[in-house]
Design a protein around this motif. Sequence first.
Motif, PDB file in Angstrom:
ATOM      1  N   ALA A 127       0.962  -0.897  -0.163  1.00  0.00           N
ATOM      2  CA  ALA A 127      -0.039  -0.012  -0.036  1.00  0.00           C
ATOM      3  C   ALA A 127       0.895   1.232  -0.010  1.00  0.00           C
ATOM      4  O   ALA A 127       0.694   2.137  -0.304  1.00  0.00           O
ATOM      5  CB  ALA A 127      -1.174   0.363   1.526  1.00  0.00           C
ATOM      6  N   LEU A 128       2.101   1.334   0.459  1.00  0.00           N
ATOM      7  CA  LEU A 128       3.008   2.477   0.299  1.00  0.00           C
ATOM      8  C   LEU A 128       3.639   2.715  -0.138  1.00  0.00           C
ATOM      9  O   LEU A 128       4.503   3.641  -0.617  1.00  0.00           O
ATOM     10  CB  LEU A 128       3.848   2.190   1.921  1.00  0.00           C
ATOM     11  CG  LEU A 128       3.071   2.617   3.709  1.00  0.00           C
ATOM     12  CD1 LEU A 128       3.736   1.458   4.707  1.00  0.00           C
ATOM     13  CD2 LEU A 128       2.297   3.978   3.309  1.00  0.00           C
ATOM     14  N   VAL A 155      -0.341   5.395  -4.796  1.00  0.00           N
ATOM     15  CA  VAL A 155       0.108   5.787  -6.791  1.00  0.00           C
ATOM     16  C   VAL A 155      -1.488   5.647  -6.629  1.00  0.00           C
ATOM     17  O   VAL A 155      -1.879   6.173  -7.203  1.00  0.00           O
ATOM     18  CB  VAL A 155       0.906   5.515  -6.950  1.00  0.00           C
ATOM     19  CG1 VAL A 155       1.048   6.478  -8.795  1.00  0.00           C
ATOM     20  CG2 VAL A 155       2.277   6.052  -5.975  1.00  0.00           C
ATOM     21  N   ALA A 156      -1.804   4.069  -6.474  1.00  0.00           N
ATOM     22  CA  ALA A 156      -2.431   3.981  -7.606  1.00  0.00           C
ATOM     23  C   ALA A 156      -4.355   4.436  -7.146  1.00  0.00           C
ATOM     24  O   ALA A 156      -5.506   4.850  -7.998  1.00  0.00           O
ATOM     25  CB  ALA A 156      -3.099   2.333  -7.204  1.00  0.00           C
ATOM     26  N   ALA A 157      -3.869   4.676  -5.448  1.00  0.00           N
ATOM     27  CA  ALA A 157      -5.647   5.220  -4.903  1.00  0.00           C
ATOM     28  C   ALA A 157      -5.453   6.970  -5.593  1.00  0.00           C
ATOM     29  O   ALA A 157      -7.285   7.326  -6.193  1.00  0.00           O
ATOM     30  CB  ALA A 157      -5.350   5.158  -3.689  1.00  0.00           C
ATOM     31  N   ILE A 199      -6.115  15.334  -2.780  1.00  0.00           N
ATOM     32  CA  ILE A 199      -5.738  13.652  -2.867  1.00  0.00           C
ATOM     33  C   ILE A 199      -4.134  13.708  -3.011  1.00  0.00           C
ATOM     34  O   ILE A 199      -3.340  12.711  -2.763  1.00  0.00           O
ATOM     35  CB  ILE A 199      -6.335  13.217  -4.132  1.00  0.00           C
ATOM     36  CG1 ILE A 199      -5.241  13.879  -5.394  1.00  0.00           C
ATOM     37  CG2 ILE A 199      -7.425  12.701  -4.186  1.00  0.00           C
ATOM     38  CD1 ILE A 199      -5.913  12.597  -6.860  1.00  0.00           C
ATOM     39  N   MET A 200      -2.310  14.713  -3.101  1.00  0.00           N
ATOM     40  CA  MET A 200      -1.906  14.246  -2.978  1.00  0.00           C
ATOM     41  C   MET A 200      -0.676  13.835  -1.892  1.00  0.00           C
ATOM     42  O   MET A 200      -0.324  13.083  -1.931  1.00  0.00           O
ATOM     43  CB  MET A 200      -0.918  15.430  -3.542  1.00  0.00           C
ATOM     44  CG  MET A 200      -0.856  15.425  -5.472  1.00  0.00           C
ATOM     45  SD  MET A 200      -0.165  13.907  -5.987  1.00  0.00           S
ATOM     46  CE  MET A 200       1.931  14.193  -5.693  1.00  0.00           C
ATOM     47  N   ALA A 209       1.725  11.547  -1.244  1.00  0.00           N
ATOM     48  CA  ALA A 209       3.121  11.826  -0.698  1.00  0.00           C
ATOM     49  C   ALA A 209       3.839  10.874   0.229  1.00  0.00           C
ATOM     50  O   ALA A 209       4.960  11.065   0.623  1.00  0.00           O
ATOM     51  CB  ALA A 209       2.727  12.967   0.881  1.00  0.00           C
ATOM     52  N   THR A 210       3.598   9.951   1.050  1.00  0.00           N
ATOM     53  CA  THR A 210       3.340   8.633   1.407  1.00  0.00           C
ATOM     54  C   THR A 210       4.487   7.915   1.064  1.00  0.00           C
ATOM     55  O   THR A 210       4.791   6.438   1.316  1.00  0.00           O
ATOM     56  CB  THR A 210       2.387   7.857   2.912  1.00  0.00           C
ATOM     57  OG1 THR A 210       1.735   7.352   1.081  1.00  0.00           O
ATOM     58  CG2 THR A 210       1.271   8.665   3.147  1.00  0.00           C
ATOM     59  N   ASN A 211       4.328   7.693  -0.146  1.00  0.00           N
ATOM     60  CA  ASN A 211       4.921   7.173  -1.193  1.00  0.00           C
ATOM     61  C   ASN A 211       6.655   6.990  -1.304  1.00  0.00           C
ATOM     62  O   ASN A 211       6.944   8.270  -1.050  1.00  0.00           O
ATOM     63  CB  ASN A 211       4.635   6.719  -2.812  1.00  0.00           C
ATOM     64  CG  ASN A 211       5.551   5.746  -3.831  1.00  0.00           C
ATOM     65  OD1 ASN A 211       6.887   5.869  -3.904  1.00  0.00           O
ATOM     66  ND2 ASN A 211       5.296   4.567  -3.856  1.00  0.00           N
TER      67      ASN A 211
END
Length: 202
Positions: free
Chosen positions: A55-56, A61-63, A112-113, A117-119
């Motif tokens: 998920a991270l 990014v998919a979300a 939504i960024m 940002a958690t990537n």
Amino acid sequence: MVLAALAGASGRTAVAAALAVAVEFLVFGAIGTGVAALLKHPVRAGILGWVLAIALVAGNVAAVWALMPAVRSEDPVTVAINVKHGPFGEAVAYDCAPEAVGNAEIFHTERIMWLAATNPVVIFTMMAADTGLADGIPGWIPAALQSAGDGSQVPCVGGVPLVEDSMHAPLAAIGLALQGTLAALLLAAGQRSARRRLATAA
């Protein structure tokens, strides 16, 4: 740092990469520790750990991509004048003509960024750019990410100008804060779960 040097990256970029890897190692380690303490069953803990890691790394990014239609709107725009460009062609300041020229399709990515940002890649890229250590990173990448974080891809939406010293969304700080919050919650939940198991066993 050795891998970055072998890849031809500058020493400054290697330092940024090493810093980002160290931070992410701590965060993912804390997440794994929290999950292991929360779920006594190792298989379930492993599955949840992998789900969170994916998920991270990719799910965020998919979300963002999936939510793009939800932040689409038709907003009035005016013509940008006196535009000042940054080193990579991005607009860093502009004024807006008083007359509206019609509506334009706008994607309010600033809403939504925070997910992207958690990537870890986004965090590394923005950390390197914010600290001036992004010598080996194409400048348009952090510029595009920052533009998406600020929602400034289309100028003069609603006739709002952009000033050169305007505030920008701190994507790296947002990402690290969200990752740290997730890790802290899992560690706290894992600690409570471990205490309950000890109390039950006693």
